[in-house]
Design a protein around this motif. Structure first.
Motif: not given
Length: 248
Positions: A54, A113, A117, A119
């Protein structure tokens, strides 16, 4: 077995430790650090390893046990969904909207979540892989509107799925069904689905022991890459055709 993940060397072509050495807790964590360069990512996938972290975390590299895997000839679609497919006017293509698919996958909320993740750095890295011919998207269109899709990494005859999304009900199911059907026709037997969740299980994903998964990956990634683009090889597939294809 080490009780801590391995620290990766700074060189982008430095080898990964064997995936068999990944931790049990947290399940599958193998290594920390490195970068998302093309050589490092390809080395990771060839070894059955993928990045997952993350924003604000260091780069984390994983190889969980068991591994979720689709056999391309055994994807399951429920009878009710097949009936709806027969009335569908949607079309499926490959590699015509890669950046849009990745952006949609990054922006969709996921149960359990907080944030994504995928990014900005991950999007840029997989975009570079795509331009180098290693990462591909499957896109489901309703006219000109993107209603579902997925993307992943192809090495040899192995497809490593990364993420999928639905903007309309059934969009991701159609994408994975179209991918599985096409890969089976090409002689690609497996799709890596990484980590277990109920949606994957409902579509026929199987839990494979990591040693079995890694052995198959090592056999499949050594095949030469096809020369033609996925857009050309995949063509345009009417979603309604997936309703009656055998093995799907």
């Amino acid at each position: 077995m080490s009780q801590r993940p391995f620290l990766l060397a700074a060189e982008s072509d430095a080898p990964f430790p064997p995936a068999e050495l990944a931790l049990r807790q947290p399940d599958g964590l193998l290594a920390v650090g490195g970068d998302l360069s093309l050589p490092r990512l390809l080395n990771a996938y060839r070894g059955g390893i993928f990045p997952w972290f993350s924003e604000g975390q260091p780069l984390l590299w994983w190889s969980p046990d068991p591994r979720m895997v689709f056999r391309t000839e055994r994807l399951h679609l429920a009878s009710r969904f097949r009936r709806s497919l027969r009335r569908s006017a949607w079309q499926v293509r490959a590699d015509t909207a890669f950046d849009a698919v990745v952006a949609e996958c990054a922006s969709r909320p996921r149960p359990g979540q907080d944030g994504t993740w995928i990014t900005r750095g991950m999007q840029e890295a997989y975009g570079a892989l795509h331009r180098a011919g290693h990462t591909h998207s499957i896109e489901v269109f309703d006219g000109a509107r993107l209603v579902g899709g997925l993307y992943g990494v192809a090495v040899g005859r192995m497809f490593f799925g990364e993420s999928m999304f639905s903007a309309e009900s059934g969009g991701s199911k159609i994408a994975i069904a179209a991918l599985a059907t096409t890969l089976h026709a090409w002689g690609w037997p497996l799709i890596d689905a990484q980590v277990e969740n109920p949606h994957l299980l409902s579509l026929g994903a199987e839990r494979w022991p990591r040693p079995v998964f890694l052995e198959r990956v090592r056999d499949l990634v050594v095949f030469p890459e096809p020369a033609a683009s996925w857009t050309t090889r995949f063509g345009e597939l009417p979603a309604r055709r997936l309703a009656d294809l055998p093995g799907v």
